[in-house]
Design an enzyme around this catalytic site. Structure first.
Site, mmCIF file in Angstrom:
data_model
loop_
_atom_site.group_PDB
_atom_site.id
_atom_site.type_symbol
_atom_site.label_atom_id
_atom_site.label_comp_id
_atom_site.label_asym_id
_atom_site.label_seq_id
_atom_site.Cartn_x
_atom_site.Cartn_y
_atom_site.Cartn_z
ATOM 1 N N ARG A 73 3.752 1.686 -1.458
ATOM 2 C CA ARG A 73 4.210 1.883 -2.837
ATOM 3 C C ARG A 73 3.075 2.398 -3.728
ATOM 4 O O ARG A 73 3.279 3.257 -4.587
ATOM 5 C CB ARG A 73 4.758 0.569 -3.397
ATOM 6 C CG ARG A 73 6.201 0.269 -3.003
ATOM 7 C CD ARG A 73 6.553 -1.195 -3.195
ATOM 8 N NE ARG A 73 6.109 -1.997 -2.061
ATOM 9 C CZ ARG A 73 5.884 -3.299 -2.122
ATOM 10 N NH1 ARG A 73 6.024 -3.944 -3.266
ATOM 11 N NH2 ARG A 73 5.506 -3.961 -1.055
ATOM 12 N N GLU B 59 0.818 -1.219 0.000
ATOM 13 C CA GLU B 59 0.000 0.000 0.000
ATOM 14 C C GLU B 59 0.851 1.268 0.000
ATOM 15 O O GLU B 59 0.495 2.267 -0.614
ATOM 16 C CB GLU B 59 -0.961 0.014 1.187
ATOM 17 C CG GLU B 59 -1.930 1.194 1.133
ATOM 18 C CD GLU B 59 -3.086 1.075 2.101
ATOM 19 O OE1 GLU B 59 -3.807 2.078 2.269
ATOM 20 O OE2 GLU B 59 -3.280 -0.006 2.686
#
Length: 299
Positions: free
Chosen positions: A97, A95
């Protein structure tokens, strides 16, 4: 060369996924072997956040740093998603990234695709996030509890799934018996998991919070907290139990204090606690003085 070829392949597979005639729903479907487990460029708008994501707090500064890295180098480590519908995916892990990619304005992101039911998705999310990211102790405890509540696992089964000792899992779960104020204190970094484990031996929540307030106000170490709790159990109320401070593990010499004063042009206050942690306070007397000190720090 190999990386460029892999990325080109990812874009080709992305086109395959947008073809309604290749709507892959199981590992036995045609072309499933080309998709499942491969890195594919997915449109960010087709990815929804995983409702089972254990991490709820995201450090904005760290997120901006990751966004800067992605802007310069791209997404080095692909995210992991599961296919939910035609050209629709749900995030399993990654999440941070994904959020950073959105900040940069990327339209696509490299992703591993898996086919999994909700239980498998939850387990994947928990295991991958606990192993790869610095979740706080309460987030980890809540994640373990969800495995037990939503998938009906025992503590021993949870320990097998996440690769932790059963005693470790049990220690995290016990933190959820702390007063909510103390749980928040752990999440916000005012006290550590070690402090929480010492406090949890007290059943009375009012006594717990009184101990917690003493820890924060007097900057007590875990060892000092354990001594405080022990004294409480031996018969006293929290107010009657003195917090015994240990000697700081090191002293700041006058010469070192003068070095700080000479550098910043102000009398710097330095305090060292018994656990080795400390605080440096730099006073300023005006906006001009603040900017002068800020310039020194940046230089």
């Amino acid at each position: 060369m190999a990386l460029a070829k892999k990325q080109a392949m990812g874009r080709g597979l992305s086109a395959l996924l947008k073809d309604p005639e290749n709507d892959i729903k199981s590992v036995t479907d045609k072309n499933a072997d080309k998709v499942v487990g491969n890195i594919i460029e997915l449109e960010i708008e087709s990815i929804e956040i995983n409702p089972f994501q254990p991490r709820t707090n995201f450090n904005e500064e760290a997120l901006q740093e990751l966004a800067t890295s992605i802007r310069e180098l791209g997404v080095i480590q692909p995210i992991t998603v599961r296919k939910t519908d035609f050209n629709k995916y749900q995030l399993i892990s990654g999440e941070r990234r994904l959020r950073a990619s959105k900040l940069v304005g990327l339209k696509t992101v490299p992703a591993y695709i898996r086919l999994a039911d909700d239980n498998e998705s939850l387990t994947m999310a928990l295991v991958e996030n606990i192993q790869r990211h610095d979740l706080d102790s309460i987030e980890i405890a809540l994640s373990y509890q969800r495995l037990m509540d939503e998938i009906q696992l025992t503590q021993e089964q949870v320990s097998d799934r996440v690769g932790k000792k059963r005693s470790t899992v049990a220690n995290y779960l016990r933190l959820l018996k702390l007063d909510p104020i103390i749980q928040t204190g752990i999440r916000d970094g005012f006290i550590s998991m070690g402090h929480g484990r010492a406090i949890i031996t007290i059943d009375d929540h009012d006594a717990q919070t009184e101990i917690y307030q003493k820890i924060v106000s007097q900057n007590l170490s875990v060892r000092e907290t354990e001594a405080l709790v022990k004294a409480y159990h031996e018969g006293g109320t929290v107010k009657e139990v003195p917090a015994v401070k240990t000697t700081a593990p090191f002293d700041v010499e006058d010469e070192e204090k003068r070095a700080f004063k000479d550098y910043f042009g102000a009398k710097v206050d330095i305090k060292v606690a018994g656990n080795g942690k400390g605080k440096i306070t730099i006073p300023f007397h005006s906006e001009e003085d603040f900017n002068r000190i800020l310039k020194l720090i940046k230089s």
